[in-house]
Design an enzyme around this catalytic site. Sequence first.
Site, PDB file in Angstrom:
ATOM      1  N   HIS A  10      50.116  17.941 -71.724  1.00 38.53           N
ATOM      2  CA  HIS A  10      50.065  18.161 -70.174  1.00 38.53           C
ATOM      3  C   HIS A  10      50.036  16.691 -69.528  1.00 38.53           C
ATOM      4  O   HIS A  10      49.057  15.939 -70.268  1.00 38.53           O
ATOM      5  CB  HIS A  10      49.185  19.183 -69.819  1.00 38.53           C
ATOM      6  CG  HIS A  10      49.130  19.451 -68.306  1.00 38.53           C
ATOM      7  ND1 HIS A  10      48.542  18.561 -67.525  1.00 38.53           N
ATOM      8  CD2 HIS A  10      49.256  20.348 -67.826  1.00 38.53           C
ATOM      9  CE1 HIS A  10      48.677  19.211 -66.446  1.00 38.53           C
ATOM     10  NE2 HIS A  10      49.063  20.303 -66.435  1.00 38.53           N
ATOM     11  N   ASP A  11      50.696  16.339 -68.514  1.00 40.45           N
ATOM     12  CA  ASP A  11      50.727  14.937 -67.932  1.00 40.45           C
ATOM     13  C   ASP A  11      49.332  14.714 -67.845  1.00 40.45           C
ATOM     14  O   ASP A  11      48.608  13.549 -68.068  1.00 40.45           O
ATOM     15  CB  ASP A  11      51.589  14.848 -67.050  1.00 40.45           C
ATOM     16  CG  ASP A  11      51.201  15.852 -65.736  1.00 40.45           C
ATOM     17  OD1 ASP A  11      50.514  16.986 -65.852  1.00 40.45           O
ATOM     18  OD2 ASP A  11      52.182  15.535 -64.744  1.00 40.45           O
ATOM     19  N   THR A  12      48.478  15.506 -67.180  1.00 36.56           N
ATOM     20  CA  THR A  12      46.873  15.274 -66.780  1.00 36.56           C
ATOM     21  C   THR A  12      46.178  15.179 -67.939  1.00 36.56           C
ATOM     22  O   THR A  12      45.450  14.461 -67.891  1.00 36.56           O
ATOM     23  CB  THR A  12      46.610  16.086 -65.861  1.00 36.56           C
ATOM     24  OG1 THR A  12      47.288  16.532 -64.669  1.00 36.56           O
ATOM     25  CG2 THR A  12      45.127  15.889 -65.238  1.00 36.56           C
ATOM     26  N   THR A  33      50.686  13.327 -56.381  1.00 37.94           N
ATOM     27  CA  THR A  33      51.008  14.113 -55.429  1.00 37.94           C
ATOM     28  C   THR A  33      49.848  15.074 -55.394  1.00 37.94           C
ATOM     29  O   THR A  33      49.533  15.589 -54.166  1.00 37.94           O
ATOM     30  CB  THR A  33      52.497  14.841 -55.895  1.00 37.94           C
ATOM     31  OG1 THR A  33      53.563  13.749 -55.913  1.00 37.94           O
ATOM     32  CG2 THR A  33      52.801  15.680 -54.597  1.00 37.94           C
ATOM     33  N   ASN A  70      41.745  21.317 -58.811  1.00 37.37           N
ATOM     34  CA  ASN A  70      43.127  21.002 -58.112  1.00 37.37           C
ATOM     35  C   ASN A  70      42.827  20.680 -56.792  1.00 37.37           C
ATOM     36  O   ASN A  70      42.654  21.716 -55.956  1.00 37.37           O
ATOM     37  CB  ASN A  70      43.977  21.837 -58.632  1.00 37.37           C
ATOM     38  CG  ASN A  70      45.540  21.371 -58.499  1.00 37.37           C
ATOM     39  OD1 ASN A  70      45.655  20.405 -57.604  1.00 37.37           O
ATOM     40  ND2 ASN A  70      46.443  21.880 -59.079  1.00 37.37           N
ATOM     41  N   GLN A  78      53.028  11.586 -48.407  1.00 37.33           N
ATOM     42  CA  GLN A  78      54.308  11.649 -48.927  1.00 37.33           C
ATOM     43  C   GLN A  78      55.205  12.335 -47.716  1.00 37.33           C
ATOM     44  O   GLN A  78      56.307  11.953 -47.239  1.00 37.33           O
ATOM     45  CB  GLN A  78      54.505  12.081 -50.231  1.00 37.33           C
ATOM     46  CG  GLN A  78      54.139  11.202 -51.337  1.00 37.33           C
ATOM     47  CD  GLN A  78      53.914  11.815 -52.534  1.00 37.33           C
ATOM     48  OE1 GLN A  78      53.919  13.108 -52.524  1.00 37.33           O
ATOM     49  NE2 GLN A  78      53.430  11.286 -53.741  1.00 37.33           N
ATOM     50  N   GLY A 181      49.343   7.085 -59.905  1.00 36.12           N
ATOM     51  CA  GLY A 181      49.901   6.600 -58.824  1.00 36.12           C
ATOM     52  C   GLY A 181      48.904   6.035 -57.628  1.00 36.12           C
ATOM     53  O   GLY A 181      48.973   4.995 -56.983  1.00 36.12           O
TER      54      GLY A 181
END
Length: 245
Positions: A10-12, A33, A70, A78, A181
């Site tokens: 998982h990216d996180t 995001t 979350n 954005q 980011g």
Amino acid sequence: DAEVILPATHDTGSAFLAVPARDEFAAYLSSGTWSLLGVENAAAITSTDSCAANFTNEGGYEYRYRYLKNIMGLWIIQSVRRELGEQTGTRPSFPELIAAAKEAADFASCVDPDDSRFLAPVSMIAEVKAACADTNQAVPATTGEVMQCIYNSLTQDYRRAIETLQTLTGKTYTSLNIVGGGSQDQYLNQLTANATGLPVFAGPTEGTALGNLMVQFIHAGIFADLAEARAAIKRSFEIQEYNPQ
């Protein structure tokens, strides 16, 4: 004939591995995001209070648990940037939006960024203004005031999440590490330090890729364990520190 190494897929999960935490009292924020704020635990926390606070236990490297909440992240910013670009034909840069917010630094209105009204509104700018009006606060009139309202809202959400995290884990956290980011947004980092009262350590930016590599390095014997790999990240990348003002 290739050897396949299974990292945290998982990216996180990979991004959390790359956090150069000082000690076990550091909270983590994967900022993009979405904002994912939490800690690593050896065991899951499945209390009724934890469920009510919307904290989740996600599996991670070495059977660790990413215990996190979350939170709305840079999606709102954005969306504002995209909307301004549609209005003018040229999207403002992120530094331009930050500069506008700084000019409106005294604007105090604050909304709940986790409200579902901000997920996919027709106009994010109009929705921010409407949320301020609905809560009897000053309604932002300029782009700078809209941006400052968003920054106020995100950082207060981070503060609330850390306070809840402390209650649920029984720990007092003494620092916050931001990766991803969003760690490049120096203004957000400083306001986060101010709101939470904690020193903020920002970086590295490419947390997911680094976390993936760290697992491969550990498997290859280049690093003995996760602690040694994290120490290498701390030495290898510039980590910016922001203290409460």
